[in-house]
Design an enzyme around this catalytic site. Structure first.
Site, PDB file in Angstrom:
ATOM      1  CG  HIS A  72      -2.180  -0.772   1.041  1.00 45.16           C
ATOM      2  ND1 HIS A  72      -3.336  -0.505   1.736  1.00 45.16           N
ATOM      3  CD2 HIS A  72      -2.473  -1.816   0.224  1.00 45.16           C
ATOM      4  CE1 HIS A  72      -4.284  -1.335   1.360  1.00 45.16           C
ATOM      5  NE2 HIS A  72      -3.793  -2.144   0.435  1.00 45.16           N
ATOM      6  CE1 TYR A 200      -5.038   4.090   8.733  1.00 44.28           C
ATOM      7  CE2 TYR A 200      -5.887   3.753  10.957  1.00 44.28           C
ATOM      8  CZ  TYR A 200      -5.011   3.419   9.945  1.00 44.28           C
ATOM      9  OH  TYR A 200      -4.095   2.402  10.143  1.00 44.28           O
ATOM     10  N   PRO A 292      -4.591   0.263  18.691  1.00 48.28           N
ATOM     11  CG  PRO A 292      -6.629  -0.659  18.123  1.00 48.28           C
ATOM     12  CD  PRO A 292      -5.854  -0.111  19.279  1.00 48.28           C
ATOM     13  CE  LYS A 296       3.634   2.716  13.202  1.00 43.66           C
ATOM     14  NZ  LYS A 296       4.278   2.239  11.959  1.00 43.66           N
ATOM     15  CE1 TYR A 384      -1.201   3.834   9.352  1.00 49.58           C
ATOM     16  CE2 TYR A 384       0.017   2.586   7.705  1.00 49.58           C
ATOM     17  CZ  TYR A 384      -1.119   2.765   8.477  1.00 49.58           C
ATOM     18  OH  TYR A 384      -2.167   1.876   8.376  1.00 49.58           O
TER      19      TYR A 384
HETATM   20  C1  PHB Z   1      -6.372  -4.213  10.496  1.00 45.39           C
HETATM   21  O1  PHB Z   1      -6.291  -4.448   9.283  1.00 45.39           O
HETATM   22  O2  PHB Z   1      -6.865  -5.023  11.293  1.00 45.39           O
HETATM   23  C2  PHB Z   1      -5.842  -2.904  10.992  1.00 45.39           C
HETATM   24  C3  PHB Z   1      -5.236  -2.052  10.120  1.00 45.39           C
HETATM   25  C4  PHB Z   1      -4.763  -0.823  10.569  1.00 45.39           C
HETATM   26  C5  PHB Z   1      -4.911  -0.474  11.883  1.00 45.39           C
HETATM   27  C6  PHB Z   1      -5.491  -1.356  12.775  1.00 45.39           C
HETATM   28  C7  PHB Z   1      -5.974  -2.581  12.315  1.00 45.39           C
HETATM   29  O3  PHB Z   1      -4.486   0.713  12.310  1.00 45.39           O
END
Ligand code: PHB
Ligand code: APR
Length: 389
Positions: A72, A200, A292, A296, A384
């Site tokens: 990505h 997000y 989450p 990380k 990130y």
């Molecule tokens: C996930 O794909 O479960 C996931 C991805 C990004 C995050 C948290 C969880 O920040």
């Protein structure tokens, strides 16, 4: 029994460390309380930093992640119907890799098995003795038999609820914690992702995240109350609420389906210091937890493993203790930076129940600054994709 490094916990940290040390001819025994199926049954995040992928390649478990992992180059941030993109590759030269933590763990199990690694499942009452001496050991019960394992070092990779951290006397450790006043309700569904990159979403109704595992396996999260229970949320209630939190075009094109997994995760920031006590070294969730937001958890566990693996390699190959002596300092320096990023991103993207109007305005101004400022986007992207080890 005797080994060089006794590893408590057969999650991703313990398995990756065991596999890396195996590659250098350093013997390990992994003691895991749960069954293999139980460990693999845990649904966790799935965004890998370059550092973790490189460690997996070095450990000889890089084939599938390189074949099936989805690079990505960026991610999307939305507020209401507005959305903008953070272009990781343009800003840092690096993408991230979307590949489930379950798959990482599955690859590591397969590699340990192929290498004839010693991995004990179903161990109980694990205890560490003499970590503050030169002759540490671990005792445990397996099939009703009390066993004793002597070793040179103990790696505590047994997660937040493990025994390793608690083996360090309270007088010798300090804990730092922040508990967030909400959780994440997550759903896994065999549906195509709503967008080719992660979204997000900060909305008036709270946070939401659109993620994926592959072209027909999607992972979605919505911010929920801490006292919510998964069974309080029907699938349709979940999808309806998700639609209210993501931009209209995505809400309209969202393909829904039955949830194949639904769970609630609390959000917590936690660090224990030091991460070493004598011959005991803590790795991963045994020493630190991140919310989450920013994915990380696994990646920070991997950086711990990087520092410990190289310290032990230096010790066994060069007789040099510098790496293990500086392990806690080096690991914590990077841990606190990822704690800061995960806290910052969580603060930016969630609605806090006690948030004042002023704080809300500041949050929106920060999102607008991130949208319009390259330096801010670069800082976000660097964190990130993963800070250097
Ligand atoms: C996930 O794909 O479960 C996931 C991805 C990004 C995050 C948290 C969880 O920040
Ligand atoms: N004895 C033996 N094994 C134990 C004990 C014990 N007393 N206590 C816990 N364990 C095992 C757990 O069953 C688990 O399989 O230790 C393992 C710890 O694994 P994780 O919790 O996955 O921690 P870690 O390997 O550090 O991985 C960190 O996991 O939780 C995610 O977000 C986190 O992604 C991060 C990653």
């Amino acid at each position: 029994m005797r080994t060089q490094v006794a590893i408590i916990g057969g999650g991703p940290s313990g398995l990756l460390l065991s596999q890396l040390l195996h590659g250098r001819g350093i013997d390990t025994v992994v003691l895991e309380r749960q069954s293999r199926a139980h460990v693999l049954g845990r649904i966790r995040a799935g965004v890998l930093e370059r550092g973790l992928v490189d460690l997996m390649i070095e450990a000889g478990v890089g084939d599938r992640v390189q074949r099936e992992g989805i690079p990505h180059d960026g991610t999307v941030i939305s507020h209401g119907d507005e959305m903008f993109r953070i272009d990781f590759t343009a800003l840092t030269g690096q993408p991230v890799t979307v590949y489930g933590q379950t798959e990482v763990t599955r690859d590591l199990y397969a590699a340990r098995e192929a290498a004839g690694g010693t991995l004990m499942h179903g161990v109980e009452s694990v205890e560490i003795q003499g970590a503050d001496t030169d002759t540490p050991s671990v005792s445990y019960t397996l099939d009703g038999q009390r066993q004793h394992l002597s070793c040179d070092f103990v790696a505590g990779c047994d997660g937040f609820h493990g025994i390793s951290r608690k083996t360090i006397p309270e007088t010798a450790r300090r804990e730092f914690e922040k508990v967030y006043p909400f959780g994440w309700l997550g759903v896994l569904s065999e549906t195509p992702p709503v967008h080719e990159e992660l979204i997000y979403a900060n909305s008036e109704r709270g946070f939401a995240l659109c993620s994926m595992r592959n072209a027909n396996l999607s992972r979605y999260y919505i911010q929920c109350r801490l006292d919510d229970r998964p069974e309080d949320w029907s699938d349709s209630a979940f999808w309806d609420e998700l639609r209210r939190r993501i931009p209209k075009p995505q809400a309209e094109s969202l393909i829904t389906g039955p949830s194949i997994e639904k769970s609630i995760a609390p959000l917590r920031s936690f660090v224990t210091e030091p991460m070493r006590w004598g011959r005991l070294f803590l790795c991963g969730d045994a020493a630190h937890i991140v919310p989450p937001t920013g994915a990380k958890g696994l990646n920070t566990a991997a950086s711990d493993v990087h520092y410990l693996y190289n310290g032990l390699r230096q010790f066994y190959e060069d007789g040099d203790s510098e790496g293990i002596n500086r392990y806690s300092e080096k690991a914590l320096a990077r841990v606190w930076k990822t704690e800061r990023f995960s806290w910052w991103f969580s603060k930016l993207m969630h609605r806090f129940p006690d948030q004042s109007e002023f704080e809300h305005k500041i949050q929106l101004a920060e999102i607008d600054f991130l949208r319009s400022n390259t330096a801010a986007q670069t800082a976000m992207a660097q964190n990130y994709v993963g800070l250097p080890y």
